[in-house]
Design a protein around this motif. Structure first.
Motif, PDB file in Angstrom:
ATOM      1  N   VAL A 152       0.807  -1.259  -0.011  1.00  6.97           N
ATOM      2  CA  VAL A 152       0.046  -0.138   0.048  1.00  6.97           C
ATOM      3  C   VAL A 152       0.967   1.206  -0.067  1.00  6.97           C
ATOM      4  O   VAL A 152       0.392   2.257  -0.583  1.00  6.97           O
ATOM      5  CB  VAL A 152      -1.059  -0.081   1.131  1.00  6.97           C
ATOM      6  N   GLY A 153       2.219   1.143   0.554  1.00 12.19           N
ATOM      7  CA  GLY A 153       3.050   2.244   0.545  1.00 12.19           C
ATOM      8  C   GLY A 153       3.116   2.707  -0.981  1.00 12.19           C
ATOM      9  O   GLY A 153       3.764   3.904  -1.163  1.00 12.19           O
ATOM     10  N   HIS A 154       3.324   1.961  -2.018  1.00 12.83           N
ATOM     11  CA  HIS A 154       3.463   2.007  -3.307  1.00 12.83           C
ATOM     12  C   HIS A 154       2.262   2.184  -4.295  1.00 12.83           C
ATOM     13  O   HIS A 154       2.452   1.981  -5.452  1.00 12.83           O
ATOM     14  CB  HIS A 154       4.547   1.240  -3.818  1.00 12.83           C
ATOM     15  N   VAL A 155       1.249   2.682  -3.803  1.00 14.37           N
ATOM     16  CA  VAL A 155       0.247   3.053  -4.668  1.00 14.37           C
ATOM     17  C   VAL A 155       0.090   4.518  -4.927  1.00 14.37           C
ATOM     18  O   VAL A 155       0.561   5.382  -3.841  1.00 14.37           O
ATOM     19  CB  VAL A 155      -1.342   2.580  -4.013  1.00 14.37           C
ATOM     20  N   THR A 163       9.354  11.721  -6.875  1.00  8.85           N
ATOM     21  CA  THR A 163       9.598  10.391  -7.234  1.00  8.85           C
ATOM     22  C   THR A 163      10.013   9.490  -6.090  1.00  8.85           C
ATOM     23  O   THR A 163      10.588   9.962  -5.226  1.00  8.85           O
ATOM     24  CB  THR A 163      10.641  10.631  -8.084  1.00  8.85           C
ATOM     25  N   CYS A 164       9.251   8.416  -5.962  1.00 11.60           N
ATOM     26  CA  CYS A 164       9.484   7.441  -4.856  1.00 11.60           C
ATOM     27  C   CYS A 164      10.788   6.706  -4.934  1.00 11.60           C
ATOM     28  O   CYS A 164      11.276   6.677  -6.424  1.00 11.60           O
ATOM     29  CB  CYS A 164       8.350   6.515  -4.603  1.00 11.60           C
ATOM     30  N   SER A 165      11.298   6.245  -3.887  1.00 10.77           N
ATOM     31  CA  SER A 165      12.142   4.978  -4.193  1.00 10.77           C
ATOM     32  C   SER A 165      11.962   3.937  -5.055  1.00 10.77           C
ATOM     33  O   SER A 165      12.755   3.220  -5.564  1.00 10.77           O
ATOM     34  CB  SER A 165      12.645   4.455  -2.625  1.00 10.77           C
ATOM     35  N   CYS A 166      10.774   3.602  -5.208  1.00 10.71           N
ATOM     36  CA  CYS A 166      10.298   2.553  -6.151  1.00 10.71           C
ATOM     37  C   CYS A 166      10.256   3.024  -7.575  1.00 10.71           C
ATOM     38  O   CYS A 166      10.204   2.180  -8.617  1.00 10.71           O
ATOM     39  CB  CYS A 166       9.022   1.903  -5.717  1.00 10.71           C
ATOM     40  N   GLY A 167      10.656   4.283  -7.683  1.00  8.12           N
ATOM     41  CA  GLY A 167      10.515   4.907  -9.396  1.00  8.12           C
ATOM     42  C   GLY A 167       9.158   5.392  -9.693  1.00  8.12           C
ATOM     43  O   GLY A 167       9.063   6.080 -11.005  1.00  8.12           O
ATOM     44  N   GLN A 168       7.884   5.195  -8.967  1.00  2.82           N
ATOM     45  CA  GLN A 168       6.869   5.750  -9.512  1.00  2.82           C
ATOM     46  C   GLN A 168       6.801   7.422  -8.868  1.00  2.82           C
ATOM     47  O   GLN A 168       7.674   7.604  -8.018  1.00  2.82           O
ATOM     48  CB  GLN A 168       5.591   5.047  -8.975  1.00  2.82           C
ATOM     49  N   VAL A 169       5.671   7.991  -9.346  1.00  6.22           N
ATOM     50  CA  VAL A 169       5.635   9.357  -8.686  1.00  6.22           C
ATOM     51  C   VAL A 169       4.429   9.330  -8.082  1.00  6.22           C
ATOM     52  O   VAL A 169       3.340   8.925  -8.317  1.00  6.22           O
ATOM     53  CB  VAL A 169       5.424  10.290  -9.835  1.00  6.22           C
ATOM     54  N   GLY A 170       4.445   9.963  -6.843  1.00  6.09           N
ATOM     55  CA  GLY A 170       3.445  10.312  -5.681  1.00  6.09           C
ATOM     56  C   GLY A 170       2.918   9.132  -5.134  1.00  6.09           C
ATOM     57  O   GLY A 170       1.771   9.107  -4.696  1.00  6.09           O
ATOM     58  N   CYS A 171       3.761   8.298  -4.638  1.00  8.64           N
ATOM     59  CA  CYS A 171       3.431   7.018  -3.905  1.00  8.64           C
ATOM     60  C   CYS A 171       2.873   7.485  -2.465  1.00  8.64           C
ATOM     61  O   CYS A 171       3.317   8.677  -1.969  1.00  8.64           O
ATOM     62  CB  CYS A 171       4.548   6.239  -3.693  1.00  8.64           C
ATOM     63  N   LEU A 172       2.058   6.678  -1.794  1.00 12.39           N
ATOM     64  CA  LEU A 172       1.521   7.080  -0.423  1.00 12.39           C
ATOM     65  C   LEU A 172       2.774   7.283   0.297  1.00 12.39           C
ATOM     66  O   LEU A 172       2.960   8.293   1.225  1.00 12.39           O
ATOM     67  CB  LEU A 172       0.809   5.851  -0.024  1.00 12.39           C
TER      68      LEU A 172
END
Ligand code: ZN
Length: 303
Positions: A152-155, A163-172
């Motif tokens: 859920v942290g990476h939705v 930019t999140c550590s996972c590469g997506q933008v705007g993660c929780l």
């Protein structure tokens, strides 16, 4: 039959012995050391408790191959990388054991014995430095086909463009992860370069407008995540824990209000704060040991 839960933390390790009904027989916190040192600590603990443990489970802070019990990577306990800790401890202690990911152990404990007690379908969200999630169905974590469920942290739910550590933008996580809250405050001009979430809450409470805006963004992102969880999983209950949830009036409560105001088809479930605190991981591990080696659930578990 008694089962031992070992919560192998970054600095401290918690040992918890429960009987077949799940009642706590003994507990102790020891400094974290190597697996050989942990084995010696456990032997001393069991001698003092003068109860034999029939099985154990040990938590792993990191990624774990659930089929082999081998740790893929543990940032805090790097000596575990590539090692099967339960196998090593089992040899040292002479009893069977199993490894369980620490977030999974905590979620199992909260769902079964903590805030989720009495609900069969619980979604647990832990707001720490990182954000963990777990869908716990009838006391077991639903890992998904590839072990990746519950992230859920990476939705992506925030409009912050980060930019999140996972590469997506705007993660929780970019909106409400412990360190991230401090970074978002800095983005809004705060001078404190390494503020914690608690610092931001304190500043907001004393009227700092940038801090209030950061927490507002964080709560809205969490509210959207709650709607997403409702849409995808439809749990009976959401349990929220972790450091950032310790100021619920600034985070969890406005997030629930946001979710209720913005729900369309969603059924927003009741949301409760986690209740087991720092012993959750050890309780979850003891339950996993009992499940794995006794086969019967510790239904009457009393933390
Ligand atoms: Zn992410």
């Amino acid at each position: 039959m008694s089962a031992l839960g070992i919560d192998y933390g970054g600095t401290h390790t918690k040992l918890l012995l429960v009987d077949e009904g799940g009642a706590v027989l003994s507990r102790e916190t020891v400094p974290t050391g190597t697996l050989a040192e942990l084995g010696a600590s456990v032997r001393r603990f069991l001698e003092t408790a003068s109860v034999a443990a029939q099985s154990f489970a040990v938590t792993v802070a990191g990624t774990l191959d659930p089929s082999t019990g081998v740790v893929r990577r543990s940032a805090n306990l790097p000596w575990l990388d590539g090692v099967a800790p339960a196998e090593v401890l089992s040899e040292l202690l002479g009893i069977p054991g199993v490894a369980v990911q620490d977030g999974e152990a905590g979620a199992i404990a909260e769902a079964r014995f903590g805030a989720g007690r009495g609900s069969d379908e619980v979604f647990v969200i832990v707001l720490g430095t990182g954000i963990a999630g777990a869908h716990v169905l009838s006391g077991s974590v639903q890992r998904g086909a590839h072990g990746g469920a519950g992230e859920v942290g990476h939705v992506p739910v925030a409009d912050n463009g980060v930019t999140c550590s996972c590469g997506q933008v705007g993660c929780l996580e970019t909106a409400i992860g412990g360190q991230q809250v401090g970074l978002r405050w800095r983005d809004r001009g705060a001078e404190n370069q390494d503020a914690s979430a608690q610092d931001v809450v304190a500043a907001a409470a004393s009227g700092d407008e940038a801090a209030v805006a950061v927490l507002d963004d964080a709560a809205r992102a969490l509210g959207r995540a709650i709607l997403n969880v409702s849409a995808l999983v439809d749990p009976a209950l959401i349990v929220v824990g972790g450091g950032v949830s310790r100021s619920p009036e600034w985070t969890v409560e406005p997030a629930v209000a946001y979710a209720r105001e913005n729900a369309t088809f969603h059924v927003v479930p009741e949301l409760r704060l986690a209740s087991l605190g720092v012993w959750a991981g050890a309780h979850g591990a003891a339950a996993v040991a009992a499940d794995t080696f006794v086969g019967a659930r510790a239904q009457a578990h009393r933390p």
